[in-house]
Design an enzyme around this catalytic site. Structure first.
Site, PDB file in Angstrom:
ATOM      1  N   ASP A  17       0.860  -1.174   0.000  1.00  0.00           N
ATOM      2  CA  ASP A  17       0.000   0.000   0.000  1.00  0.00           C
ATOM      3  C   ASP A  17       0.907   1.238   0.000  1.00  0.00           C
ATOM      4  OD1 ASP A  17      -2.330   1.624   0.388  1.00  0.00           O
ATOM      5  OD2 ASP A  17      -1.866   1.683   2.526  1.00  0.00           O
TER       6      ASP A  17
ATOM      7  N   ASP B  61      -0.323   5.034   0.897  1.00  0.00           N
ATOM      8  CA  ASP B  61      -0.629   6.032   1.923  1.00  0.00           C
ATOM      9  C   ASP B  61      -0.521   5.458   3.322  1.00  0.00           C
ATOM     10  OD1 ASP B  61      -1.784   8.491   0.330  1.00  0.00           O
ATOM     11  OD2 ASP B  61      -2.616   6.692  -0.606  1.00  0.00           O
TER      12      ASP B  61
ATOM     13  N   GLU C  89      -1.671  10.634   3.945  1.00  0.00           N
ATOM     14  CA  GLU C  89      -2.803  10.237   3.103  1.00  0.00           C
ATOM     15  C   GLU C  89      -2.936  11.326   2.040  1.00  0.00           C
ATOM     16  OE1 GLU C  89      -4.856   7.573   3.185  1.00  0.00           O
ATOM     17  OE2 GLU C  89      -3.918   6.641   4.949  1.00  0.00           O
TER      18      GLU C  89
ATOM     19  N   ARG D  49     -15.187  11.812  -1.267  1.00  0.00           N
ATOM     20  CA  ARG D  49     -14.042  12.691  -1.020  1.00  0.00           C
ATOM     21  C   ARG D  49     -13.540  13.346  -2.296  1.00  0.00           C
ATOM     22  NH1 ARG D  49     -10.131   8.644   1.811  1.00  0.00           N
ATOM     23  NH2 ARG D  49     -11.424   7.165   0.648  1.00  0.00           N
TER      24      ARG D  49
ATOM     25  N   ASP E 143      -2.020  -0.776   5.795  1.00  0.00           N
ATOM     26  CA  ASP E 143      -2.481  -0.295   7.094  1.00  0.00           C
ATOM     27  C   ASP E 143      -3.993  -0.214   7.234  1.00  0.00           C
ATOM     28  OD1 ASP E 143      -3.140   3.125   7.107  1.00  0.00           O
ATOM     29  OD2 ASP E 143      -2.592   2.062   5.280  1.00  0.00           O
TER      30      ASP E 143
ATOM     31  N   ASN F 284      -9.013  -1.693   3.445  1.00  0.00           N
ATOM     32  CA  ASN F 284      -8.997  -2.106   2.042  1.00  0.00           C
ATOM     33  C   ASN F 284      -7.766  -2.940   1.696  1.00  0.00           C
ATOM     34  OD1 ASN F 284      -7.289   0.164   2.245  1.00  0.00           O
ATOM     35  ND2 ASN F 284      -7.625   0.723   0.103  1.00  0.00           N
TER      36      ASN F 284
END
EC number: 3.1.3.3
Length: 310
Positions: A98, A100, A107, A143, A255, A258
């Site tokens: 991943d 972010d 992020e 978002r 983290d 997802n």
């Protein structure tokens, strides 16, 4: 000491610069493991392997999280990470990560939102999505819609001024690549960031969501289908099949909620500074060490690292 070969290993990794892994502590941890063998320092100060053989009541292949808890009890609250796995399966040939809050400290969507004065609102949605409290895909659409009209040029400014690489990431990538592993950055974020972060860190490829732009500004929409939990899992399965690898030859790190399917499918799925649900479900968790812990977990000695600045 045991007269039969040890089949498993507990790798202890502390944060760089710490001086916690004394001989006395290592001996205490070894006593908490069944039929422990000799310990081996992978780094003079911060990393050690302790091999062991599960007891009959633990089954031939015990839950690594259960064994790690035993070690943590022996550590008595010391900030040391523990990775438990089979000895024979530890060296990996495929790495998925991943981006972010894993390979970088931020992020990216929250930093974009700061330029339209909505960072707090967007960050709250991000946090809920990463904890698994709301579905990732609709949360991302919500978002992104708030970013409509933002100049795409702010991305370069964010990368230059706000994005920090997680310590150890450059060395992790360089060492794994030097030893023949394939690497992929797979993110629920955006290619506007992953293209540059992946190049900087040295990933072979990257996959992420594409923001739709109009005349140099964000339209407030994202290209469908959205790359989320299932797409991350599919990426792992696709690359594993393409490279002809067994399940145990894959390591993945993330983290957020997802990442859970990807972490569960990997031979070693690692939660990095993760949300509670992710940390509880992953094979192992890193709460203190930097990203070179993934090299120690594979049995590399620090002398074998291909060093690269982060």
């Amino acid at each position: 000491m045991t007269d039969t070969p040890e089949t498993h290993v507990a790798t202890l990794v502390a944060a760089p610069g710490s001086d916690l892994l004394s001989d006395a502590l290592i001996a205490r941890v070894a006593q908490a493991l069944p039929a422990a063998g000799a310990s081996r320092r992978l780094d003079p100060a911060i990393a050690v392997d302790i091999t062991f053989r599960p007891a009959i009541e633990d089954a031939a292949d015990p839950d690594p999280r259960v064994m790690a808890k035993r070690v943590h009890v022996a550590l008595d609250g010391l900030p040391v990470d523990v990775i438990v796995q089979r000895l024979a399966d530890r060296r990996k040939r495929l790495f998925l990560a991943d981006m972010d809050s894993t390979m970088i400290g931020q992020e990216c969507i929250d930093e974009l939102a700061d330029f339209v004065g909505l960072k707090d609102k967007v960050a709250t949605i991000t946090e809920r999505a990463m904890r698994g409290e709301i579905a990732f895909e609709p949360a991302l659409r919500e978002r992104v819609a708030l970013l409509a009209g933002l100049d795409v040029g702010v991305v370069d400014r964010i990368i230059a001024e706000r994005i920090t690489l997680t310590p150890g990431g450059g060395t992790l990538l360089a060492t794994m690549r030097a030893n023949g592993a394939y690497t992929c950055l797979v993110s629920g974020g955006f290619t506007l960031f992953t293209d540059k972060i992946a190049e900087t860190l040295g990933f072979h490829e990257n996959r992420a969501n594409r923001l739709i732009t109009e005349a140099g500004r964000l339209s407030g929409t994202v290209e469908e289908p959205i790359l989320g939990r299932e797409a991350k899992l599919a990426t792992l399965q696709e690359l594993r099949e393409k490279l002809g690898l067994a399940a145990h030859e894959v390591v993945a790190i993330g983290d957020g909620a997802n990442d859970l399917a990807m972490l569960g499918e990997a031979g070693l799925g690692v939660a990095f500074r993760a949300k509670p649900a992710v940390a509880a479900a992953a094979h192992a968790r890193l709460d203190h060490a930097d990203l070179t812990a993934l090299l120690f977990a594979q049995g590399y000695h620090s002398d074998e690292f291909t060093r690269r600045a982060d």
